[in-house]
Every structure is written in C-alpha cells, then in structure tokens.
Scaffold this active site. Structure first.
Site, PDB file in Angstrom:
ATOM      1  N   PHE A   1       0.803  -1.224   0.000  1.00  0.00           N
ATOM      2  CA  PHE A   1       0.000   0.000   0.000  1.00  0.00           C
ATOM      3  C   PHE A   1       0.832   1.268   0.000  1.00  0.00           C
ATOM      4  O   PHE A   1       0.356   2.341  -0.364  1.00  0.00           O
ATOM      5  CB  PHE A   1      -0.974   0.011   1.204  1.00  0.00           C
ATOM      6  CG  PHE A   1      -0.337   0.439   2.506  1.00  0.00           C
ATOM      7  CD1 PHE A   1      -0.148   1.788   2.791  1.00  0.00           C
ATOM      8  CD2 PHE A   1       0.092  -0.488   3.438  1.00  0.00           C
ATOM      9  CE1 PHE A   1       0.449   2.201   3.974  1.00  0.00           C
ATOM     10  CE2 PHE A   1       0.703  -0.095   4.617  1.00  0.00           C
ATOM     11  CZ  PHE A   1       0.876   1.261   4.880  1.00  0.00           C
TER      12      PHE A   1
ATOM     13  N   LYS B   1      -1.082  -7.194  -9.319  1.00  0.00           N
ATOM     14  CA  LYS B   1      -2.089  -7.221  -8.247  1.00  0.00           C
ATOM     15  C   LYS B   1      -1.667  -6.141  -7.243  1.00  0.00           C
ATOM     16  O   LYS B   1      -0.824  -6.370  -6.378  1.00  0.00           O
ATOM     17  CB  LYS B   1      -2.100  -8.609  -7.592  1.00  0.00           C
ATOM     18  CG  LYS B   1      -3.400  -9.017  -6.939  1.00  0.00           C
ATOM     19  CD  LYS B   1      -3.876  -8.116  -5.830  1.00  0.00           C
ATOM     20  CE  LYS B   1      -3.172  -8.311  -4.518  1.00  0.00           C
ATOM     21  NZ  LYS B   1      -3.541  -7.301  -3.488  1.00  0.00           N
TER      22      LYS B   1
ATOM     23  N   GLU C   1      -4.938  -3.671  -2.292  1.00  0.00           N
ATOM     24  CA  GLU C   1      -6.380  -3.409  -2.323  1.00  0.00           C
ATOM     25  C   GLU C   1      -6.733  -2.119  -1.582  1.00  0.00           C
ATOM     26  O   GLU C   1      -7.840  -1.611  -1.713  1.00  0.00           O
ATOM     27  CB  GLU C   1      -7.149  -4.607  -1.737  1.00  0.00           C
ATOM     28  CG  GLU C   1      -6.917  -4.901  -0.251  1.00  0.00           C
ATOM     29  CD  GLU C   1      -5.628  -5.657   0.054  1.00  0.00           C
ATOM     30  OE1 GLU C   1      -4.717  -5.701  -0.798  1.00  0.00           O
ATOM     31  OE2 GLU C   1      -5.537  -6.192   1.177  1.00  0.00           O
TER      32      GLU C   1
ATOM     33  N   SER D   1       5.246  -6.925   3.358  1.00  0.00           N
ATOM     34  CA  SER D   1       5.776  -7.214   4.692  1.00  0.00           C
ATOM     35  C   SER D   1       6.554  -8.540   4.693  1.00  0.00           C
ATOM     36  O   SER D   1       6.339  -9.398   3.828  1.00  0.00           O
ATOM     37  CB  SER D   1       4.623  -7.281   5.691  1.00  0.00           C
ATOM     38  OG  SER D   1       3.741  -8.313   5.307  1.00  0.00           O
TER      39      SER D   1
ATOM     40  N   CYS E   1       9.446   1.682   3.541  1.00  0.00           N
ATOM     41  CA  CYS E   1      10.324   0.561   3.896  1.00  0.00           C
ATOM     42  C   CYS E   1      11.740   1.045   4.125  1.00  0.00           C
ATOM     43  O   CYS E   1      12.556   0.338   4.682  1.00  0.00           O
ATOM     44  CB  CYS E   1      10.316  -0.487   2.804  1.00  0.00           C
ATOM     45  SG  CYS E   1      11.045   0.113   1.299  1.00  0.00           S
TER      46      CYS E   1
ATOM     47  N   GLU F   1       8.610  -4.132  13.266  1.00  0.00           N
ATOM     48  CA  GLU F   1       8.491  -3.031  12.308  1.00  0.00           C
ATOM     49  C   GLU F   1       7.183  -2.310  12.640  1.00  0.00           C
ATOM     50  O   GLU F   1       6.098  -2.858  12.463  1.00  0.00           O
ATOM     51  CB  GLU F   1       8.429  -3.565  10.873  1.00  0.00           C
ATOM     52  CG  GLU F   1       8.340  -2.443   9.847  1.00  0.00           C
ATOM     53  CD  GLU F   1       8.154  -2.915   8.415  1.00  0.00           C
ATOM     54  OE1 GLU F   1       7.479  -3.942   8.188  1.00  0.00           O
ATOM     55  OE2 GLU F   1       8.668  -2.245   7.510  1.00  0.00           O
TER      56      GLU F   1
HETATM   57  P1  NAD Z   1       1.433  -6.597   3.012  1.00  0.00           P
HETATM   58  O1  NAD Z   1       2.481  -7.655   3.069  1.00  0.00           O
HETATM   59  O2  NAD Z   1       0.327  -6.625   3.991  1.00  0.00           O
HETATM   60  O3  NAD Z   1       0.724  -6.603   1.556  1.00  0.00           O
HETATM   61  C1  NAD Z   1       1.480  -6.615   0.371  1.00  0.00           C
HETATM   62  C2  NAD Z   1       0.675  -7.316  -0.713  1.00  0.00           C
HETATM   63  O4  NAD Z   1       0.433  -8.665  -0.317  1.00  0.00           O
HETATM   64  C3  NAD Z   1      -0.684  -6.682  -0.971  1.00  0.00           C
HETATM   65  O5  NAD Z   1      -0.921  -6.655  -2.365  1.00  0.00           O
HETATM   66  C4  NAD Z   1      -1.659  -7.593  -0.243  1.00  0.00           C
HETATM   67  O6  NAD Z   1      -2.923  -7.673  -0.867  1.00  0.00           O
HETATM   68  C5  NAD Z   1      -0.963  -8.944  -0.301  1.00  0.00           C
HETATM   69  N1  NAD Z   1      -1.260  -9.784   0.878  1.00  0.00           N
HETATM   70  C6  NAD Z   1      -1.475  -9.335   2.150  1.00  0.00           C
HETATM   71  N2  NAD Z   1      -1.715 -10.387   2.962  1.00  0.00           N
HETATM   72  C7  NAD Z   1      -1.644 -11.497   2.207  1.00  0.00           C
HETATM   73  C8  NAD Z   1      -1.793 -12.895   2.490  1.00  0.00           C
HETATM   74  N3  NAD Z   1      -2.057 -13.341   3.716  1.00  0.00           N
HETATM   75  N4  NAD Z   1      -1.650 -13.767   1.463  1.00  0.00           N
HETATM   76  C9  NAD Z   1      -1.375 -13.334   0.229  1.00  0.00           C
HETATM   77  N5  NAD Z   1      -1.226 -12.019  -0.101  1.00  0.00           N
HETATM   78  C10 NAD Z   1      -1.352 -11.111   0.877  1.00  0.00           C
HETATM   79  O7  NAD Z   1       2.202  -5.195   3.044  1.00  0.00           O
HETATM   80  P2  NAD Z   1       1.562  -3.729   3.130  1.00  0.00           P
HETATM   81  O8  NAD Z   1       1.013  -3.535   4.501  1.00  0.00           O
HETATM   82  O9  NAD Z   1       0.699  -3.471   1.965  1.00  0.00           O
HETATM   83  O10 NAD Z   1       2.884  -2.841   2.947  1.00  0.00           O
HETATM   84  C11 NAD Z   1       3.738  -2.486   3.997  1.00  0.00           C
HETATM   85  C12 NAD Z   1       4.898  -3.453   4.116  1.00  0.00           C
HETATM   86  O11 NAD Z   1       5.626  -3.495   2.890  1.00  0.00           O
HETATM   87  C13 NAD Z   1       5.910  -3.021   5.165  1.00  0.00           C
HETATM   88  O12 NAD Z   1       6.343  -4.164   5.849  1.00  0.00           O
HETATM   89  C14 NAD Z   1       7.053  -2.428   4.347  1.00  0.00           C
HETATM   90  O13 NAD Z   1       8.314  -2.445   4.966  1.00  0.00           O
HETATM   91  C15 NAD Z   1       7.018  -3.307   3.140  1.00  0.00           C
HETATM   92  N6  NAD Z   1       7.652  -2.678   2.002  1.00  0.00           N
HETATM   93  C16 NAD Z   1       8.870  -3.149   1.617  1.00  0.00           C
HETATM   94  C17 NAD Z   1       9.538  -2.548   0.555  1.00  0.00           C
HETATM   95  C18 NAD Z   1      10.870  -3.046   0.120  1.00  0.00           C
HETATM   96  O14 NAD Z   1      11.323  -2.617  -0.934  1.00  0.00           O
HETATM   97  N7  NAD Z   1      11.534  -3.928   0.846  1.00  0.00           N
HETATM   98  C19 NAD Z   1       8.936  -1.480  -0.116  1.00  0.00           C
HETATM   99  C20 NAD Z   1       7.680  -1.032   0.292  1.00  0.00           C
HETATM  100  C21 NAD Z   1       7.049  -1.653   1.364  1.00  0.00           C
END
Ligand code: NAD
Length: 497
Positions: free
Chosen positions: A149, A173, A176, A226, A281, A382
C-alpha cells in the site's frame, strides 16, 4: 460510492466475484470507493489475456517496444499531478511526497526506454575454427507483480516497465487499499500504444495472490510487502516452480558518531523517520547514538518535531499526513504506550493527536522514544508509523554488533565526518543499501534496490541490471557455417581447435 474495476486485455473490466473491499480517504476516515476482489476465474482471464499477448509482444522489435515506452514516459510525466492526487486520496501521504514517488517510478520507465542497450547480448567470434558463440537473454512469458500500500505508483513501476521492455507480459495485483494509481498507470500504457493484454491489473486479496502463485502459465513473481507475506510468497512461488523475488519489511538503523554534524543528523532523522508518516520501507526507525551524542541530538530532534505540520495530504501546508487505516493507527499508538510500560522514555508522545475539522481521519502525531533496548517490542517489530527509537551505545563496535544482530537488512545510514569510520561501516554493515550522511539511500533507477536477510527472499534485487536479469532467461547459441573439410565422424566430446 464509486466502484472500481480491473484492467484486463486493454480495457476496464467490472468485478464479477461479488466480493469487494473498502477504499478509504485516510484524511477523513470516509469510505469513498469499493474495489472488486478477483476470483480465481478472473485472475485466470487476466493470465489468459497476458499469455495471448505474449505470442506477439515477446517477439516484437526493440524499436517498437522502446517507441511505446518513450510515449509512456511522456504520458506519465504529463499526468504526474493526477497520479499524485489519486495516491494522496487513498494513501494519505502529502502531495509533494506523492509527486516524489511518481518521479522515482519514472526513473525506471526511463531505464526501460534504454532496454536495447541492456539486451545487446554477447558474441564471441571464432571460438573454434569457423565457430561463433552468442549469449542472448529472452523474455520469460507471463510474469506477475504483487505490491504494497505504501507506494501505490512507484513500486508497480519498479516492476512492469522493465518486465514488458524485456518482452514479457504482466499481471499486476496492486494493494487493495490503494488501487487507483495502478489502474491509471495501465490506462496510460494503453494510450501510449501498449498492445491489449501486455499489462493487466487484477484487484484482490489472498484469493487472487494464491491463484497467481499457483497458476501454471505464470513464470515469475515479483513481490514487495511485509516480511511474513514475502516469506510466504517466496516459499509458495518457488515450490510451484516460479522464479520469485520477494522484498520484505525493514527496521532501518541510523548510526550517529560523536563527530557527526548534529544539526544535519537531526534534520535527516526527522525527514527519514516521519516523512510519509513513517510508512516507508526505507524509513529510519532507530537512531543508534554513540558516546555522548544522544542528549544533544534528542534536543535538536525535539525542536524540529515541535514545528512539524500534520494535516490532510492535499493541504499544501501539511508536511505529514494520516496513517493508512484506523486499525493501523491504533497499532502504532499501542507501541508508543507499550514502550513506556517496558521502560523506554517517551520523549515525544504523538498518540491522541487529531486534526480539527477532520476528527475521523487516521491521525497520529510523531513520537520519539529514548533509552530503547533490543528486547523491547518497539525495537523488535516493524512499527511502520512515525515513531523513532533512540538506542544509546558507548562505541562503534557495540553499534555495529547491535545493527548486525537485527533480522532485517534493508537500508541503513551512518552520520560522521570520519571517512575511515564510514568506509569501515560500508564494508561491515549487513544491509543491502547503505547511506553515508544520506538517511534514505534508495538507489537511482540504473542501480538495483534490495535488502539482505529478512528484507529480501530470492537472489535478485529489483530494477536496474538485476531487474533485467530477473525478467529474462539466458540462451547460448553456438554456430558453425561449415567448410566441406569440417565433416567426418568423431564420437569424442566436442573440443575447440
Ligand atoms: P502486506 O504484506 O500486507 O501486503 C502486500 C501485498 O500482499 C498486498 O498486495 C496484499 O494484498 C498482499 N497480501 C497481504 N496479505 C496477504 C496474504 N495473507 N496472502 C497473500 N497475499 C497477501 O504489506 P503492506 O502492509 O501493503 O505494505 C507495507 C509493508 O511493505 C511493510 O512491511 C514495508 O516495509 C514493506 N515494504 C517493503 C519494501 C521493500 O522494498 N523492501 C517497499 C515497500 C514496502
């Protein structure tokens, strides 16, 4: 309330699963849109469109691909404001920050415009008599991206411009929680002349993600999100035979040595900890203060924090916006109160903050926690909010041991005037991206982005040369145009002469 769509086969497609998710305006707390969650069949139709498109796109000329990418670069540039507004409306970050992420995404489109340079391959002539060898890199087919997000435009643009420039077709994808920017990026790609089906956007939740991970026609998956989900994506995707790069979460440390310019360090700590409300991140969430730096540094951070303007992202006066959801805001707040209970000193308490006229927004002020120790929850987890922890240590060696014991290794920074110490730090620190007097060392588009340890699963960083490598596979062609004297039977292993 507005109902959003998928983008499949070059046009908007209404969701048919009957499942929807809410999209909020974080500054007001109001649900303004709903986004369809794709069923397995809807994901399959996007993959089918991408597969059909690959039959021609995969062999299209580099001249055609790059001319479309150049047009795309111009269109995204011309629509910066609109994309930034979509980001602010759904994510909450301030408009200038949203414009910044579009600019960083454009860097990758610009890299993709020069893809012919990256796909030149290698040729060795006369490796043996009348024998030449060429190394090529070719597209994988249909590849997918799953994005978080916090960067609704930039992170998708870390992926699909390079993937399609290399001849792949793409199924995205997006998160959401913030789907509209990705949809706009797909619309603009069609306007630039990208053929139908080359770039598809399916909205959804775990159902859509799981179908992507198991779909036999998807060759590779890029993920950013994450750590627990990154681990899951990598394990499941590779078990299904896919190439996977999965970038995870972070806990980025900023080391401040006693000889550092403390005004610069305090500015950097404020910008990197509280910019985008800490939902980056590459945010700095821990300052490791060596020797007697902590007290003066904390005073300087407090002076600056007191002047920060927090408000709606579309108000030009705001420097920091709200958090993504109410639930996330409450979770962030619980770390601040928990830290106090676990023995940290709450030097600034941002909980309970609100903005007049926007009382239902997902607000929190900035927090500063002093005397934090490694066993506290605020240090271990985090938090992904505007909370900066300060850990006090006596020496550089103590600091580097602490930092390298962290399970994460995304970004890090050192603030010092000592070149020798900075050089030692670059070599010794266990993180993928290092800043020397640079608090958020996000590499430019022609270098690659990626962390170590629990911040990345897979062996490719994202974009730059690693991106080209990830989205292509190697082929080596050995050619002989024979002379009549080259004939004859020889069952021995081929040797060169
Ligand atoms: P998230 O892991 O909750 O979601 C990321 C994606 O995975 C979304 O598209 C979501 O729909 C999907 N998803 C969520 N739960 C899922 C599940 N149980 N099964 C399958 N798919 C699932 O992350 P977020 O809250 O959207 O973003 C924040 C996180 O992203 C933080 O931890 C941040 O550090 C990390 N991030 C990392 C980088 C990097 O380059 N390392 C960059 C940006 C964000």
């Amino acid at each position: 309330m507005k109902t959003l769509s998928h983008w499949i086969g070059g046009k908007p497609v209404e969701g048919i699963s009957g499942n929807f998710g809410p999209v909020y305006n974080p500054a007001t707390g109001a649900q303004e849109k709903q986004v369809p969650f794709a069923s397995v069949d809807e994901v399959d139709s996007a993959v089918a469109a991408a597969k059909a498109a690959h039959a021609t796109w995969g062999t299209s000329s580099l001249a055609k691909r790059t001319s479309i990418l150049f047009k795309y670069r111009e269109l995204v540039d011309a629509h910066r404001e609109e994309i930034a507004q979509l980001i602010t409306a759904e994510h909450g970050k301030v408009h200038s920050d949203a414009l910044g992420e579009v600019a960083r995404g454009l860097e990758i489109v610009e890299l993709a415009c020069g893809i012919s340079e990256k796909l030149k391959g290698e040729l060795s002539t006369q490796v043996s008599t009348r024998v030449d060898v060429a190394s090529l890199r070719q597209s994988l087919g249909v590849v997918a991206g799953i994005t978080p997000f916090n960067f609704p435009a930039m992170v998708p643009m870390w992926m699909f411009p390079i993937a399609v420039a290399c001849g792949n077709t793409f199924v995205l994808k997006p998160s959401e929680k913030v789907p509209s920017a990705a949809f706009k990026l797909a619309e603009l790609a069609a306007e630039a002349g990208l053929p139908d089906g080359v770039l598809n956007v399916v909205n959804g939740d775990k159902t859509a993600v799981d179908r992507i991970l198991e779909h036999p026609d998807i060759a590779a998956v890029s993920f950013v999100g994450s750590t627990p989900i990154a681990k899951y994506i990598h394990t499941t995707g590779t078990a299904n035979g896919k190439r996977v790069q999965a970038l995870g979460g972070a806990k980025n440390h900023m080391l401040v040595l006693p000889d550092a310019d403390l005004d610069l360090a305090a500015d950097a700590a404020i910008n990197a900890a509280y910019g985008s409300a800490g939902e980056r991140c590459m945010a700095i969430s821990v300052v490791v203060a060596v020797g007697d730096t902590a007290d003066p540094l904390i005073e300087k951070v407090k002076e600056r924090a007191a002047k920060l303007r927090i408000g709606p992202g579309d108000d030009p006066a705001s420097e920091m916006g709200p958090l993504i959801t109410k639930a996330h805001r409450d979770k962030v707040a619980s770390y601040v109160s928990g830290a106090g209970a676990q023995g940290a000193t709450v030097a600034i308490d941002g909980t309970g903050f609100t903005v007049e006229g926007h009382e239902d927004g997902h607000w929190i002020g900035v927090s500063l926690l002093d005397n934090v120790t490694p066993e506290m929850d605020c240090y271990r987890d985090e938090i992904f909010g505007p909370v900066l922890s300060v850990v006090r240590v006596d020496t550089y060696d103590e600091a580097i041991t602490l930092m390298n014991n962290s399970p994460w290794g995304n970004g890090t920074a050192i603030f010092t005037r000592d070149g020798g110490a900075a050089r030692r730090f670059q070599l010794e620190v266990e993180a993928g991206m290092v800043g020397v007097n640079v608090p958020i060392p996000v590499p430019v588009g022609y270098h690659s982005f990626g962390g170590w340890k629990d911040s990345l699963f897979g062996d490719h960083h994202i974009y730059g040369n690693d991106g080209v490598h990830f989205y292509t596979r190697g082929k080596v062609v050995t050619t002989r145009w024979p002379d009549p004297s080259d004939g004859g039977i020889n069952l021995g292993f081929p040797s060169n002469s």
